[in-house]
Scaffold this motif. Structure first.
Motif, PDB file in Angstrom:
ATOM      1  N   ASP A  93     119.136 -74.121 -25.539  1.00  0.00           N
ATOM      2  CA  ASP A  93     118.661 -72.735 -25.587  1.00  0.00           C
ATOM      3  C   ASP A  93     117.165 -72.741 -25.281  1.00  0.00           C
ATOM      4  O   ASP A  93     116.353 -72.885 -26.161  1.00  0.00           O
ATOM      5  CB  ASP A  93     118.916 -72.116 -26.966  1.00  0.00           C
ATOM      6  CG  ASP A  93     118.238 -72.892 -28.076  1.00  0.00           C
ATOM      7  OD1 ASP A  93     118.074 -74.115 -27.922  1.00  0.00           O
ATOM      8  OD2 ASP A  93     117.828 -72.279 -29.072  1.00  0.00           O
ATOM      9  N   GLN A  94     116.827 -72.633 -24.043  1.00  0.00           N
ATOM     10  CA  GLN A  94     115.397 -72.663 -23.698  1.00  0.00           C
ATOM     11  C   GLN A  94     114.881 -71.229 -23.524  1.00  0.00           C
ATOM     12  O   GLN A  94     114.799 -70.512 -24.503  1.00  0.00           O
ATOM     13  CB  GLN A  94     115.191 -73.584 -22.515  1.00  0.00           C
ATOM     14  CG  GLN A  94     115.530 -75.028 -22.955  1.00  0.00           C
ATOM     15  CD  GLN A  94     115.079 -76.080 -21.980  1.00  0.00           C
ATOM     16  OE1 GLN A  94     114.151 -75.884 -21.216  1.00  0.00           O
ATOM     17  NE2 GLN A  94     115.727 -77.225 -22.007  1.00  0.00           N
ATOM     18  N   CYS A  95     114.581 -70.779 -22.318  1.00  0.00           N
ATOM     19  CA  CYS A  95     114.045 -69.412 -22.234  1.00  0.00           C
ATOM     20  C   CYS A  95     115.101 -68.368 -22.574  1.00  0.00           C
ATOM     21  O   CYS A  95     114.781 -67.257 -22.977  1.00  0.00           O
ATOM     22  CB  CYS A  95     113.453 -69.142 -20.854  1.00  0.00           C
ATOM     23  SG  CYS A  95     114.671 -68.651 -19.612  1.00  0.00           S
ATOM     24  N   GLY A  96     116.356 -68.714 -22.415  1.00  0.00           N
ATOM     25  CA  GLY A  96     117.432 -67.808 -22.812  1.00  0.00           C
ATOM     26  C   GLY A  96     117.758 -66.709 -21.812  1.00  0.00           C
ATOM     27  O   GLY A  96     118.649 -65.908 -22.059  1.00  0.00           O
ATOM     28  N   TYR A  97     117.058 -66.687 -20.692  1.00  0.00           N
ATOM     29  CA  TYR A  97     117.273 -65.579 -19.759  1.00  0.00           C
ATOM     30  C   TYR A  97     118.688 -65.596 -19.172  1.00  0.00           C
ATOM     31  O   TYR A  97     119.288 -64.557 -18.937  1.00  0.00           O
ATOM     32  CB  TYR A  97     116.221 -65.612 -18.635  1.00  0.00           C
ATOM     33  CG  TYR A  97     116.088 -64.278 -17.950  1.00  0.00           C
ATOM     34  CD1 TYR A  97     115.569 -63.183 -18.638  1.00  0.00           C
ATOM     35  CD2 TYR A  97     116.500 -64.098 -16.637  1.00  0.00           C
ATOM     36  CE1 TYR A  97     115.472 -61.935 -18.032  1.00  0.00           C
ATOM     37  CE2 TYR A  97     116.401 -62.863 -16.015  1.00  0.00           C
ATOM     38  CZ  TYR A  97     115.883 -61.787 -16.722  1.00  0.00           C
ATOM     39  OH  TYR A  97     115.800 -60.562 -16.122  1.00  0.00           O
ATOM     40  N   ARG A 131     117.620 -72.086 -14.766  1.00  0.00           N
ATOM     41  CA  ARG A 131     116.460 -72.767 -14.173  1.00  0.00           C
ATOM     42  C   ARG A 131     115.779 -73.698 -15.172  1.00  0.00           C
ATOM     43  O   ARG A 131     114.829 -74.395 -14.817  1.00  0.00           O
ATOM     44  CB  ARG A 131     115.459 -71.733 -13.657  1.00  0.00           C
ATOM     45  CG  ARG A 131     114.878 -70.900 -14.758  1.00  0.00           C
ATOM     46  CD  ARG A 131     114.004 -69.786 -14.287  1.00  0.00           C
ATOM     47  NE  ARG A 131     113.635 -68.973 -15.438  1.00  0.00           N
ATOM     48  CZ  ARG A 131     112.932 -67.874 -15.381  1.00  0.00           C
ATOM     49  NH1 ARG A 131     112.533 -67.416 -14.217  1.00  0.00           N
ATOM     50  NH2 ARG A 131     112.638 -67.201 -16.458  1.00  0.00           N
ATOM     51  N   CYS A 132     116.228 -73.714 -16.435  1.00  0.00           N
ATOM     52  CA  CYS A 132     115.505 -74.481 -17.454  1.00  0.00           C
ATOM     53  C   CYS A 132     116.187 -75.765 -17.899  1.00  0.00           C
ATOM     54  O   CYS A 132     115.516 -76.768 -18.116  1.00  0.00           O
ATOM     55  CB  CYS A 132     115.322 -73.646 -18.718  1.00  0.00           C
ATOM     56  SG  CYS A 132     114.486 -72.089 -18.490  1.00  0.00           S
ATOM     57  N   THR A 133     117.478 -75.729 -18.133  1.00  0.00           N
ATOM     58  CA  THR A 133     118.080 -76.762 -18.986  1.00  0.00           C
ATOM     59  C   THR A 133     118.536 -78.020 -18.262  1.00  0.00           C
ATOM     60  O   THR A 133     118.775 -79.032 -18.915  1.00  0.00           O
ATOM     61  CB  THR A 133     119.306 -76.200 -19.723  1.00  0.00           C
ATOM     62  OG1 THR A 133     120.304 -75.864 -18.742  1.00  0.00           O
ATOM     63  CG2 THR A 133     118.957 -74.965 -20.532  1.00  0.00           C
ATOM     64  N   GLY A 134     118.735 -77.959 -16.961  1.00  0.00           N
ATOM     65  CA  GLY A 134     119.294 -79.115 -16.266  1.00  0.00           C
ATOM     66  C   GLY A 134     120.786 -79.256 -16.486  1.00  0.00           C
ATOM     67  O   GLY A 134     121.382 -80.242 -16.060  1.00  0.00           O
ATOM     68  N   TYR A 135     121.379 -78.323 -17.210  1.00  0.00           N
ATOM     69  CA  TYR A 135     122.844 -78.166 -17.362  1.00  0.00           C
ATOM     70  C   TYR A 135     123.528 -79.154 -18.311  1.00  0.00           C
ATOM     71  O   TYR A 135     124.618 -78.858 -18.793  1.00  0.00           O
ATOM     72  CB  TYR A 135     123.570 -78.197 -15.999  1.00  0.00           C
ATOM     73  CG  TYR A 135     123.110 -77.102 -15.057  1.00  0.00           C
ATOM     74  CD1 TYR A 135     123.450 -75.768 -15.294  1.00  0.00           C
ATOM     75  CD2 TYR A 135     122.312 -77.395 -13.964  1.00  0.00           C
ATOM     76  CE1 TYR A 135     123.015 -74.752 -14.446  1.00  0.00           C
ATOM     77  CE2 TYR A 135     121.870 -76.394 -13.113  1.00  0.00           C
ATOM     78  CZ  TYR A 135     122.224 -75.078 -13.355  1.00  0.00           C
ATOM     79  OH  TYR A 135     121.783 -74.079 -12.522  1.00  0.00           O
ATOM     80  N   MET A 136     122.938 -80.321 -18.580  1.00  0.00           N
ATOM     81  CA  MET A 136     123.683 -81.299 -19.380  1.00  0.00           C
ATOM     82  C   MET A 136     123.883 -80.815 -20.819  1.00  0.00           C
ATOM     83  O   MET A 136     124.964 -80.968 -21.398  1.00  0.00           O
ATOM     84  CB  MET A 136     122.975 -82.669 -19.362  1.00  0.00           C
ATOM     85  CG  MET A 136     122.979 -83.334 -17.981  1.00  0.00           C
ATOM     86  SD  MET A 136     124.553 -83.216 -17.104  1.00  0.00           S
ATOM     87  CE  MET A 136     125.597 -84.239 -18.132  1.00  0.00           C
TER      88      MET A 136
END
Ligand code: FES
Ligand code: FES
Length: 149
Positions: A93-97, A131-136
Motif C-alpha cells: 500500500d504505497q501512494c494508494g492511487y 507505478r509504485c509497488t513493482g507488483y510483487m
C-alpha cells in the motif's frame, strides 16, 4: 440530460452531457474513489463493477450504466476491508492511487475464478497498472486473499 443510475444499491439522478463518460458522472455524484488516470483504457485506475464485471468507467458512456448495478469501492466495504488487511500486511500500500480500481478487480476475480493459477491471476490483473509497488507485494497479497498456494 438527466439519467438515473443505481450505484451501490441506491438510485441516483445525475445530469450529464451527451457523450459523457461514467467516471465523470460518478465524480459529479461524489464518488471520488473512482480515479482518473490515462483516460485511454490503459491503466485501470477508473475501474468500477458493472453487474459485477470490472469495467473501465473512463471509456464507458454514462448512459451504458442505466439499468445496471454499478459498484464502487464504497459498495464492497466488507471485502475491501479484508483485502486491505492483506495488502497492508504485504507492504503493498504505497501512494494508494491505484488501489480502488485494483481492489475492485481483485474482488471480482475472486468471485469469478475458482482456484486460479498464478498465470490466470496475472492475466486477470493485466489491465490494472501501479507505478509504485513493482507488483510483487500486490501479487503476494492477492494470493493470500484468493487463498492460492
Ligand atoms: S483512466 Fe480509465 S483506464 Fe486509465
Ligand atoms: S500504490 Fe501508487 S500507483 Fe499503485
Amino acid at each position: 440530460m438527466e439519467i438515473k443510475l443505481k450505484i451501490n444499491g441506491i438510485n441516483k439522478e445525475v445530469t450529464i452531457k451527451e457523450g459523457e463518460y461514467l467516471q465523470s458522472a460518478l465524480k459529479k455524484l461524489g464518488f471520488l474513489n473512482v480515479r482518473k488516470g490515462c483516460e485511454t483504457g490503459s491503466c485501470g485506475l477508473c475501474t468500477v463493477l458493472l453487474d459485477g464485471k470490472p469495467t473501465l468507467s473512463c471509456s464507458t458512456l454514462a448512459v451504458r450504466g442505466i439499468g445496471k448495478d454499478i459498484t464502487t469501492l464504497e459498495g464492497e466495504s466488507v471485502e475491501v476491508a479484508k483485502f486491505a488487511e492483506v495488502l497492508t500486511g504485504e507492504g503493498a500500500d504505497q501512494c494508494g492511487y491505484c488501489s480502488p480500481g485494483f481492489t475492485l478487480t481483485v474482488i471480482a476475480m475472486k468471485r469469478e475464478l475458482e482456484s486460479p493459477t498464478i498465470d490466470e491471476i496475472k492475466h486477470y490483473l493485466t489491465g490494472n497498472l501501479c507505478r509504485c509497488t513493482g507488483y510483487m507485494g500486490q501479487l503476494r497479497a492477492v494470493k493470500k486473499y484468493m487463498e492460492v498456494k
